[in-house]
Design a protein around this motif. Structure first.
Motif, short mmCIF file in Angstrom:
data_model
loop_
_atom_site.label_atom_id
_atom_site.label_comp_id
_atom_site.label_asym_id
_atom_site.label_seq_id
_atom_site.Cartn_x
_atom_site.Cartn_y
_atom_site.Cartn_z
N UNK A 34 -13.43 11.42 17.50
CA UNK A 34 -14.37 12.47 17.90
C UNK A 34 -15.63 11.84 18.47
N UNK A 35 -16.18 12.49 19.48
CA UNK A 35 -17.54 12.16 19.92
C UNK A 35 -18.45 13.10 19.14
N UNK A 36 -19.09 12.58 18.12
CA UNK A 36 -19.90 13.45 17.26
C UNK A 36 -21.27 13.74 17.85
N UNK A 37 -21.85 12.76 18.50
CA UNK A 37 -23.17 12.93 19.11
C UNK A 37 -23.17 12.23 20.45
N UNK A 38 -23.88 12.80 21.41
CA UNK A 38 -24.03 12.19 22.73
C UNK A 38 -25.38 12.66 23.27
N UNK A 39 -26.30 11.73 23.43
CA UNK A 39 -27.66 12.07 23.84
C UNK A 39 -28.02 11.41 25.16
N UNK A 40 -28.67 12.14 26.02
CA UNK A 40 -29.39 11.55 27.14
C UNK A 40 -30.80 11.31 26.63
N UNK A 41 -31.30 10.10 26.81
CA UNK A 41 -32.64 9.78 26.32
C UNK A 41 -33.52 9.38 27.50
N UNK A 42 -34.77 9.72 27.41
CA UNK A 42 -35.68 9.42 28.51
C UNK A 42 -36.49 8.16 28.27
N UNK A 43 -36.59 7.74 27.01
CA UNK A 43 -37.41 6.57 26.72
C UNK A 43 -36.94 5.92 25.42
N UNK A 44 -36.73 4.63 25.48
CA UNK A 44 -36.41 3.86 24.27
C UNK A 44 -37.69 3.15 23.86
N UNK A 45 -38.26 3.52 22.75
CA UNK A 45 -39.54 2.96 22.32
C UNK A 45 -39.40 1.52 21.82
N UNK A 46 -38.28 1.23 21.18
CA UNK A 46 -37.98 -0.12 20.71
C UNK A 46 -36.52 -0.38 21.00
N UNK A 47 -36.22 -1.54 21.56
CA UNK A 47 -34.83 -1.85 21.87
C UNK A 47 -34.62 -3.35 21.92
N UNK A 48 -33.53 -3.79 21.32
CA UNK A 48 -33.13 -5.20 21.40
C UNK A 48 -32.15 -5.41 22.55
N UNK A 49 -31.77 -4.34 23.23
CA UNK A 49 -30.82 -4.44 24.34
C UNK A 49 -31.47 -5.14 25.54
N UNK A 50 -30.64 -5.79 26.31
CA UNK A 50 -31.14 -6.49 27.51
C UNK A 50 -31.16 -5.57 28.73
N UNK A 51 -30.85 -4.30 28.54
CA UNK A 51 -30.80 -3.34 29.63
C UNK A 51 -31.54 -2.07 29.23
N UNK A 52 -31.96 -1.27 30.20
CA UNK A 52 -32.55 0.03 29.86
C UNK A 52 -31.51 0.90 29.14
N UNK A 53 -31.97 1.86 28.37
CA UNK A 53 -31.08 2.78 27.66
C UNK A 53 -31.43 4.20 28.07
N UNK A 54 -30.41 4.93 28.54
CA UNK A 54 -30.62 6.34 28.86
C UNK A 54 -29.56 7.24 28.24
N UNK A 55 -28.67 6.64 27.47
CA UNK A 55 -27.61 7.40 26.80
C UNK A 55 -27.30 6.74 25.47
N UNK A 56 -27.16 7.52 24.41
CA UNK A 56 -26.77 7.02 23.09
C UNK A 56 -25.71 7.97 22.55
N UNK A 57 -24.64 7.40 22.01
CA UNK A 57 -23.61 8.26 21.44
C UNK A 57 -23.05 7.67 20.17
N UNK A 58 -22.46 8.56 19.36
CA UNK A 58 -21.76 8.16 18.15
C UNK A 58 -20.33 8.66 18.28
N UNK A 59 -19.39 7.75 18.13
CA UNK A 59 -17.98 8.07 18.20
C UNK A 59 -17.35 7.72 16.86
N UNK A 60 -16.45 8.59 16.37
CA UNK A 60 -15.84 8.39 15.05
C UNK A 60 -14.32 8.32 15.20
#
Length: 100
Positions: A34-60
């Protein structure tokens, strides 16, 4: 025990990403995922990723074995190659854990 994955993406082609989601939806459901959550995000305030983030999802998935089999499936790999690779400029696994 269920297995969850939280992933952050930098989606650069929404249409191609939606095609990827459409092509993998039935396979995911067949495997009990299941895709339980799927968000479009406009700003990541803190991130350890080496790329911008505009989508976050949780899959189960029902369990870890099912998750591994899903990502190894030829149908999944074909959809990923056809749509995901060009649609997503960066992907980061934020977390994977057992869920109740």
């Amino acid at each position: 025990m269920a297995c969850d994955r939280v992933v952050a993406l930098n989606v650069i082609d929404e249409d191609a990403y939606q095609q990827y989601r459409n092509r993998t939806a039935d396979l995911l459901a067949e495997d009990g995922g299941q895709r339980l959550y799927d968000f479009r995000v406009s700003e990541a305030l803190t991130s350890a990723a080496s790329h911008p983030i505009n989508r976050v999802f949780l899959i189960r998935f029902p369990d870890e074995e099912t998750m591994v089999a899903y990502f190894a499936d030829d149908t999944y790999r074909s959809a990923r190659a056809a749509h995901f690779e060009d649609a997503v400029a960066g992907a980061t696994l934020i977390g994977a854990y057992a869920a109740e």
